[in-house]
Each structure stands twice: as C-alpha cells, then as structure tokens.
Design a protein around this motif. Structure first.
Motif, PDB file in Angstrom:
ATOM      1  N   PHE A  18      26.309  19.887 -43.157  1.00 19.54           N
ATOM      2  CA  PHE A  18      27.054  20.251 -44.361  1.00 19.54           C
ATOM      3  C   PHE A  18      27.024  21.765 -44.588  1.00 19.54           C
ATOM      4  N   ARG A  19      25.881  22.384 -44.359  1.00 15.79           N
ATOM      5  CA  ARG A  19      25.774  23.839 -44.574  1.00 15.79           C
ATOM      6  C   ARG A  19      26.682  24.599 -43.612  1.00 15.79           C
ATOM      7  N   CYS A  20      26.758  24.141 -42.373  1.00 17.27           N
ATOM      8  CA  CYS A  20      27.656  24.789 -41.410  1.00 17.27           C
ATOM      9  C   CYS A  20      29.113  24.645 -41.845  1.00 17.27           C
ATOM     10  N   GLU A  41      40.856  24.079 -42.740  1.00 13.08           N
ATOM     11  CA  GLU A  41      41.355  22.703 -42.687  1.00 13.08           C
ATOM     12  C   GLU A  41      40.475  21.849 -41.784  1.00 13.08           C
ATOM     13  N   TRP A  42      40.105  22.397 -40.632  1.00 15.41           N
ATOM     14  CA  TRP A  42      39.230  21.686 -39.691  1.00 15.41           C
ATOM     15  C   TRP A  42      37.886  21.354 -40.336  1.00 15.41           C
ATOM     16  N   ALA A  43      37.241  22.370 -40.921  1.00 13.17           N
ATOM     17  CA  ALA A  43      35.927  22.151 -41.527  1.00 13.17           C
ATOM     18  C   ALA A  43      35.997  21.167 -42.691  1.00 13.17           C
ATOM     19  N   ALA A  44      37.011  21.310 -43.533  1.00 12.98           N
ATOM     20  CA  ALA A  44      37.127  20.438 -44.697  1.00 12.98           C
ATOM     21  C   ALA A  44      37.399  18.990 -44.297  1.00 12.98           C
ATOM     22  N   SER A  45      38.228  18.789 -43.284  1.00 14.25           N
ATOM     23  CA  SER A  45      38.549  17.429 -42.865  1.00 14.25           C
ATOM     24  C   SER A  45      37.331  16.755 -42.223  1.00 14.25           C
ATOM     25  N   CYS A  46      36.557  17.509 -41.440  1.00  9.42           N
ATOM     26  CA  CYS A  46      35.348  16.943 -40.844  1.00  9.42           C
ATOM     27  C   CYS A  46      34.281  16.691 -41.906  1.00  9.42           C
ATOM     28  N   TRP A  64      27.902  18.752 -35.642  1.00  4.61           N
ATOM     29  CA  TRP A  64      29.260  18.676 -36.194  1.00  4.61           C
ATOM     30  C   TRP A  64      30.310  18.744 -35.094  1.00  4.61           C
ATOM     31  N   THR A  65      30.303  19.811 -34.313  1.00  6.22           N
ATOM     32  CA  THR A  65      31.423  20.084 -33.419  1.00  6.22           C
ATOM     33  C   THR A  65      31.477  19.146 -32.221  1.00  6.22           C
ATOM     34  N   TRP A  66      30.335  18.624 -31.814  1.00  4.66           N
ATOM     35  CA  TRP A  66      30.320  17.669 -30.706  1.00  4.66           C
ATOM     36  C   TRP A  66      30.622  16.240 -31.163  1.00  4.66           C
ATOM     37  N   CYS A  67      30.235  15.891 -32.381  1.00  5.82           N
ATOM     38  CA  CYS A  67      30.176  14.473 -32.739  1.00  5.82           C
ATOM     39  C   CYS A  67      31.076  14.039 -33.886  1.00  5.82           C
ATOM     40  N   ILE A  68      31.464  14.935 -34.779  1.00  9.01           N
ATOM     41  CA  ILE A  68      32.210  14.531 -35.974  1.00  9.01           C
ATOM     42  C   ILE A  68      33.666  14.962 -35.836  1.00  9.01           C
TER      43      ILE A  68
END
Length: 241
Positions: free
Chosen positions: A186-188, A218-223, A146-150
């Motif tokens: 998705f779980r993260c 906001e960050w998690a939801a947008s990704c 997630w954090t590196w790629c999305i």
C-alpha cells in the motif's frame, strides 16, 4: 554494430553492442556502478557485470540473453519464489557494508518484472540499477509484491494473484508477516499516486512526461483497488497457520 534496446522501462539510448550493453550515464550512475562492482566481486550471479565506461562516456555491462515480462503467462510458477530469493540475497549481502551508509541495507529501488531478465520463464538477472540506494528492505519487497503479483488488467484471477504473492513472500522470508507485506505494498502504491499525481499537474514538465505520470497514477490506483477490495483473500493467502 549497435542495436537499440526497447521494452519494459528501458532508458532512452540503451543499446546492445556485441556481448555488451551500453547505457547513458545519469546522475546516479557512479553509485550504481560501485554497487555492481561490489556484487560482481562477491560473485552474485544475477547482477550484470559492470565493465566500465566506454569511449562515448556510457556505462558498459555484460549482455544477458532473455526477456522481460508483463504477464504471469510468460513466467514459470517457480519464478516468484526465485525472485523473492534474489531480493533477499541483495539485502543480506548489503547489510552493514559501507555502501549502505548506516541504513538497513541497499535497496534496488525498482525491482519490477520490467527490470528482470527472464530465461525459460525464470529470473536470471536484475537490471537497471539507477535507483539503487540505502534504505528499508521492505521498499523493495512491497514494490516487487505489487508489480509481480497484483494485476488490475490481463484477466488474472485474484486467487492466483494472492497465491503468487505468497510464493514471492516465502522466497524472500518464510516468516514474513502478512500485515507487514500488505502495508509495504500500500505504501508503494500510495507513493506513486502522490508523486506522479503531482507530476501530472506540473506545467514545467513535457506533455509526454505528464502523460506518463497520469498513466502511472491510473496503474497504481487500479492495482490498489484490487488489493483493497480483496484484502481478506490476500491476507489469508499470506498467513502462516
């Protein structure tokens, strides 16, 4: 002479002193230092060298020159596979060791690019071990994917995001199934939305902490939206045909 370090998710009070980094000890510091000692003894080159506790009660580590990143333009394209390989090395090293306490392996717990020192666009060190714990390897792989790629910001084409996710996955395990990795991501994201959503509404926390929680949600939801609305593209990129 001490120089305050900032950037990424740096803990308050972290300083550079000569060729060392000094960091205030938190409640997980004792376990984290044991893990780093084990990695150092095994010759894991990307783990900071743990040098003990200084006269002010701070953990001391070797200083590793470089910078953290927050956008693909700051990274070499080979960095994604390379970092996947670093995570695999951590997980393989820690399977079955006493520090893993019977879990699958040790999990770094926060392996985002904000905790990876880069030199010439390539990862050279994984830092900030306060969240390390026994757990499931896919906790780290999903969070890193997630954090590196999305990205929901930064004008990164989704096709490039999917390609880099495949690179990171291949660096970790060339046979990693698409559905397993996507479910882990998705779980993260859902975990951050749930936990930080609760923190955002907790009046016992400071205004600053609640603002941070709202930003994290906001960050998690947008990704999550990027992944869910382009699920087929990501799935196709991860398939092994």
């Amino acid at each position: 002479m001490e120089e305050l370090l900032a950037g990424g998710n740096t803990t308050e009070g972290v300083v550079k002193a000569g060729r060392t980094v000094r960091r205030p000890r938190g409640h997980r510091a004792a376990f984290a230092s044991e893990v780093l000692r084990a990695l150092n003894a095994a010759g894991v080159t990307w783990a900071p060298t743990y040098l003990g506790i200084d006269a002010e009660g701070r953990d001391t580590f070797s200083y590793i020159p470089g910078m953290t990143t927050d956008h693909p333009s700051q990274r070499d394209e080979r960095s994604y596979a390379a970092f996947g390989g670093m995570l695999r090395e951590l997980h393989d090293f820690s399977r079955g060791i006493p520090l893993a306490s019977g879990a699958e392996c040790l999990v770094h717990g926060d392996p985002g690019p904000f905790n990876v020192v880069m030199a010439e666009g390539m990862p050279v060190a994984l830092i900030d071990w306060d969240s390390v714990h026994p757990g499931d390897a896919m906790e780290d792989v999903g969070y890193a994917g997630w954090t590196w790629c999305i990205h929901a910001v930064g004008n990164v084409p989704v096709a490039d995001q999917a390609r880099r996710l495949r690179q990171l996955a291949d660096g970790y395990d060339a046979e990693l199934r698409a559905d397993v990795l996507i479910d882990a991501i998705f779980r993260c994201q859902d975990s951050i939305i749930r936990i930080e959503g609760a923190n955002a509404g907790d009046g016992r926390l400071s205004d600053q902490r609640r603002r941070h929680a709202r930003t994290a949600v906001e960050w998690a939801a947008s990704c999550r939206h990027v992944l869910s609305t382009n699920l087929q593209l990501f799935t196709d990129a991860l398939r092994h045909d």
